[in-house]
Design an enzyme around this catalytic site. Structure first.
Site, short mmCIF file in Angstrom:
data_model
loop_
_atom_site.label_atom_id
_atom_site.label_comp_id
_atom_site.label_asym_id
_atom_site.label_seq_id
_atom_site.Cartn_x
_atom_site.Cartn_y
_atom_site.Cartn_z
N ARG A 101 0.56 -1.13 -0.34
CA ARG A 101 -0.11 -0.42 0.39
C ARG A 101 0.87 1.10 -0.11
NH1 ARG A 101 -2.06 1.48 4.41
NH2 ARG A 101 -2.61 -0.60 5.25
N TYR A 126 -17.30 17.56 -15.44
CA TYR A 126 -17.03 15.92 -15.50
C TYR A 126 -17.97 15.38 -13.98
CZ TYR A 126 -16.86 10.80 -15.18
OH TYR A 126 -16.51 9.29 -14.75
N ASP A 171 -7.34 19.22 -13.74
CA ASP A 171 -7.99 18.04 -14.81
C ASP A 171 -7.59 17.78 -15.67
OD1 ASP A 171 -9.01 15.80 -15.77
OD2 ASP A 171 -10.95 15.60 -14.75
N LYS A 228 -7.65 7.38 -19.51
CA LYS A 228 -8.02 7.20 -20.97
C LYS A 228 -7.39 7.62 -21.80
CE LYS A 228 -12.38 8.63 -18.36
NZ LYS A 228 -12.83 9.01 -17.56
#
Ligand code: PLP
Length: 382
Positions: free
Chosen positions: A46, A98, A172, A197
């Site tokens: 982690r 978004y 973003d 993306k």
């Protein structure tokens, strides 16, 4: 190194034990220690994993940052940025976001005492006018999803920092990618990506990225990433790293095809407005030209016929453009914002910004342009 070289080599070196040119996929949760606390830099997956480290170094390199962070999804990356704040802090965000970002702001973090205001970032003044004593974060999306609005990253960053240098400016950069624009170079503090993306580029993984160039911010983000645990998995990290190596050539073709599709739509009798920052009559074409190398592969448009039925007909008719959520992969996709990507935005808010039934968003892929145009022509005429 210049950008194209960085996508392939940035932050990378052959693996030490074997010389393996690509980093092995370290499918392990934990790492052996020779005595308590004595390990080779990796203790528990982690916190860090060598495959993820290789990807995070690439993330940092391509955005001209010093540190990169890989998350389980784009939303997990945004979640991490918001966790830098505390109750009572205020976020100023763009008014065309978004859908998932808007949902996270309004339905999750508002509950924990963060305050959000939404402004049209077309005009820098709207941002500086909205700043208050409580403002801690500016959230910019440019180009926006789905209306392809452009915000001037450099002007917003400098005018915000003039008011209060402690306000964090985050961008973003999912739609543009660092091939087209580099927000850290333009004065932003944090770059965020849905690496699902264009960075991944092959529609085969979900991932989020954060890139920064400030040591203190990097420490805080790493702490949250480790403490909250929304990390990217080793196999996905490997795939994303492989995807990034062709980012520049994919983007080149996305831009070429995007331009051709935008022009085709603009001249089509059944098509109304076309949203594409590469057009001279786009309201912020000048800013787009200044901060972007080209205009990307995302194109939105409105059918002249405003009915939902005609829009659905088009969406069901395309053969190569696959009707699906997401964007940025090698294949062309078509999306209906009202029912798909932006379904979580209340109707009133949607209509206010112009997300109506006749609006269609294309993610133009890297297929042969003749086939893409023929597909659109067919779908528009049947
Ligand atoms: C898809 C997307 C996100 C969310 O990313 P996920 O990887 O789906 O969690 C955030 N911002 C933009 C602009 C996006 O397109």
């Amino acid at each position: 190194m210049k950008f194209n070289t960085k996508t392939i080599h940035g932050g990378q070196k052959p693996e030490e034990a074997t010389g393996s040119v690509m980093p092995p996929v370290f499918l392990t949760s934990t790492f052996a220690q020779s005595s308590p606390g004595n390990h080779k830099g990796y203790a528990y997956g982690r916190g860090t994993n060598p495959t993820r480290t290789a990807l995070e170094n690439s993330f940092a390199a391509i955005e001209n940052g010093t540190h990169g962070f890989a998350f389980a999804s784009g939303m997990a990356a945004i979640d991490c940025v918001l966790r830098l704040l505390k109750p009572g802090d205020e976020v100023i965000a763009g008014d065309d976001l978004y859908g998932g970002t808007y949902r996270m702001f309004t339905q999750l973090f508002q509950k924990y005492g963060l305050e959000f205001s939404y402004v049209d970032m077309d005009d820098v003044k709207n941002v500086s006018d909205a700043i208050t004593q409580k403002t801690k974060l500016i959230w910019i999306e440019t180009p926006t999803n789905p209306l392809m609005k452009i915000a001037d990253i450099e002007s917003i960053s400098s005018s915000v920092k003039e008011v209060n240098s402690n306000i964090i400016v985050a961008v973003d950069n999912t739609f543009a990618t660092p091939y087209l624009q580099k927000p850290l170079d333009l004065g932003a503090d944090i770059v965020m990506h849905s690496a699902t993306k264009y960075l991944g580029g092959h529609s085969d993984l979900l991932m989020g990225a954060l890139m920064v160039k400030d040591e203190k911010l990097a420490k805080e983000i790493h702490f949250i990433q480790f403490a909250a645990g929304a990390i990217a998995a080793p196999m996905d990290s490997f795939l994303a790293l492989r995807g990034i190596k062709t980012l520049h050539i994919r983007m080149q073709r996305h831009c070429e095809n995007g331009k051709a599709v935008a022009k085709f739509l603009k001249n089509h009798p059944k098509v109304g407005e076309v949203y594409y920052p590469g057009f001279k009559d786009h309201p912020n074409h000048e800013v787009a030209t200044k901060q972007m190398k080209d205009f990307g592969g995302m194109v939105s448009f409105r059918l002249k016929d405003q009915s939902k039925e005609v829009a659905f007909q088009f969406l069901e008719n395309t053969q190569i453009f696959t009707l699906a959520e997401s964007l940025g992969g090698v294949e062309s996709l078509v999306n209906h914002p009202v029912t798909m990507s932006h379904g979580s935005i209340p109707e009133k808010e949607r209509l206010k910004v112009g997300i109506t039934d006749s609006l269609i968003r294309l993610s133009v892929g890297i297929e042969d342009i003749e086939d893409l145009l023929a597909d659109l022509e067919f779908a528009l005429n049947t």
